[in-house]
Each structure stands twice: as structure tokens, then as C-alpha cells.
Design a protein around this motif. Structure first.
Motif, PDB file in Angstrom:
ATOM      1  N   HIS A 188      23.486  69.700  30.555  1.00  0.00           N
ATOM      2  CA  HIS A 188      23.433  68.632  31.243  1.00  0.00           C
ATOM      3  C   HIS A 188      24.622  67.852  31.851  1.00  0.00           C
ATOM      4  N   ARG A 189      25.318  67.600  30.665  1.00  0.00           N
ATOM      5  CA  ARG A 189      26.859  67.199  31.120  1.00  0.00           C
ATOM      6  C   ARG A 189      27.606  68.001  32.199  1.00  0.00           C
ATOM      7  N   LYS A 190      27.609  69.243  31.718  1.00  0.00           N
ATOM      8  CA  LYS A 190      28.406  70.006  32.609  1.00  0.00           C
ATOM      9  C   LYS A 190      27.560  70.178  34.185  1.00  0.00           C
ATOM     10  N   ALA A 191      26.405  69.944  34.261  1.00  0.00           N
ATOM     11  CA  ALA A 191      25.667  69.887  35.530  1.00  0.00           C
ATOM     12  C   ALA A 191      25.904  68.824  36.222  1.00  0.00           C
ATOM     13  N   LEU A 192      25.978  67.792  35.365  1.00  0.00           N
ATOM     14  CA  LEU A 192      26.388  66.224  36.056  1.00  0.00           C
ATOM     15  C   LEU A 192      27.706  66.663  36.584  1.00  0.00           C
TER      16      LEU A 192
ATOM     17  N   GLY B 116      31.925  65.108  45.700  1.00  0.00           N
ATOM     18  CA  GLY B 116      33.127  64.438  46.057  1.00  0.00           C
ATOM     19  C   GLY B 116      33.584  63.517  45.251  1.00  0.00           C
ATOM     20  N   GLU B 117      32.648  63.168  44.474  1.00  0.00           N
ATOM     21  CA  GLU B 117      32.723  61.821  43.528  1.00  0.00           C
ATOM     22  C   GLU B 117      33.818  62.162  42.558  1.00  0.00           C
ATOM     23  N   LEU B 118      34.023  63.383  41.983  1.00  0.00           N
ATOM     24  CA  LEU B 118      34.984  63.854  40.817  1.00  0.00           C
ATOM     25  C   LEU B 118      35.930  64.833  41.384  1.00  0.00           C
TER      26      LEU B 118
ATOM     27  N   ARG C   7      42.938  67.593  39.500  1.00  0.00           N
ATOM     28  CA  ARG C   7      43.266  66.865  38.383  1.00  0.00           C
ATOM     29  C   ARG C   7      44.163  67.536  37.615  1.00  0.00           C
ATOM     30  N   ALA C   8      44.646  68.582  37.631  1.00  0.00           N
ATOM     31  CA  ALA C   8      45.639  69.342  36.847  1.00  0.00           C
ATOM     32  C   ALA C   8      46.875  68.408  36.957  1.00  0.00           C
ATOM     33  N   PRO C   9      47.465  68.288  35.667  1.00  0.00           N
ATOM     34  CA  PRO C   9      49.011  67.754  35.591  1.00  0.00           C
ATOM     35  C   PRO C   9      49.993  68.373  36.448  1.00  0.00           C
ATOM     36  N   ARG C  10      50.892  67.966  36.890  1.00  0.00           N
ATOM     37  CA  ARG C  10      51.810  68.274  37.742  1.00  0.00           C
ATOM     38  C   ARG C  10      53.031  68.846  37.021  1.00  0.00           C
TER      39      ARG C  10
END
Length: 136
Positions: free
Chosen positions: A107-111, A119-121, A127-130
Motif C-alpha cells: 500500500h505504501r508503494k501504491a501511495l 504530480g504531488e511527488l 529526486r536523484a542527487p546531482r
């Protein structure tokens, strides 16, 4: 939708949600007949009529019978239950913490996937570090 479905209502809605096309009473009854108890035609007819009256189903006339289809998807129903539950909370943050602490990994993965879709995440690549130094 006004409230959570009862046990028999949920069983009927599960059949209707899973159908490829609107169902009549006999088809619904036969689909329900695979369980432990066999329901009478009049019982299934009454549940379908009641679900229609409550706004869960729409119906069309076919000959002398009605065919029933769901007004919303099972996902929309579940989302409505969560929204209504949050409306009863006086501390939405605490409610989310309680929800997340009891949530399965699936369920966490589905969320997380849902938050990305809306587009909320940010996407994983966003998000990958540069490379080439510290973050700015």
C-alpha cells in the motif's frame, strides 16, 4: 454515495463492479451463488433496487427487466470512504500518521505511485542527487 456499504450490498456491488456490462437480477444472483449461501431472487432484486435508490447503481430497461451498472468505480468508492473518514478527524496529520504506521509495504508503494501520477511527488529521476558535487 452516502455511507459505507453493508455486507450484502458490498457483495452485490463487487459483482457489478467486476461485470463487463450491466447485469440483470438473474445474472447477479448467479454470480453471487458461488459462495456459502444461496440468495433468493427476490433478495438480490431488493438489494439492487435499494442500491439504485441510494444512488449506487443506474439502471436501464431491457424488455420486462432492468439491467444495473455501477455509478462509480470501486476505487472511487474507497477514495470516498477515506475522504469521509478524514473529515471526522480533528487532526489530519495524526490521522495520516496512524494510517501510514499500519499500512503494508504494498500500500505504501501504491501511495507513492499515486503521488507521482498526480504530480504531488517528483519522479525518481527528478529526486536523484546531482553528480559532481554537493547539493545546492
Amino acid at each position: 454515495m452516502t455511507r459505507e456499504l453493508g455486507e450484502l450490498e458490498n457483495a452485490v456491488m463487487t459483482v457489478v463492479w467486476g461485470a463487463k456490462s450491466p447485469m440483470n437480477v438473474r445474472e447477479t444472483m448467479e454470480a453471487l451463488g458461488n459462495g456459502d449461501r444461496v440468495l433468493a431472487y427476490t433478495t438480490v432484486a431488493s438489494v439492487l433496487v435499494n442500491l439504485h435508490a441510494k444512488g449506487w447503481l443506474r439502471r436501464t430497461v431491457e424488455g420486462r427487466a432492468f439491467r444495473y451498472a455501477a455509478v462509480c468505480t470501486r476505487a472511487e468508492y474507497a477514495a470516498d470512504l477515506v475522504k469521509r473518514a478524514l473529515e471526522h478527524s480533528d487532526d489530519a496529520t495524526a490521522s495520516f500518521v496512524a494510517l501510514l504506521s499500519g499500512m503494508s509495504q504494498g500500500h505504501r508503494k501504491a501511495l507513492e505511485a499515486a503521488l507521482r501520477i498526480t504530480g504531488e511527488l517528483p519522479q525518481a529521476a527528478d529526486r536523484a542527487p546531482r553528480s559532481g558535487g554537493a547539493e545546492q
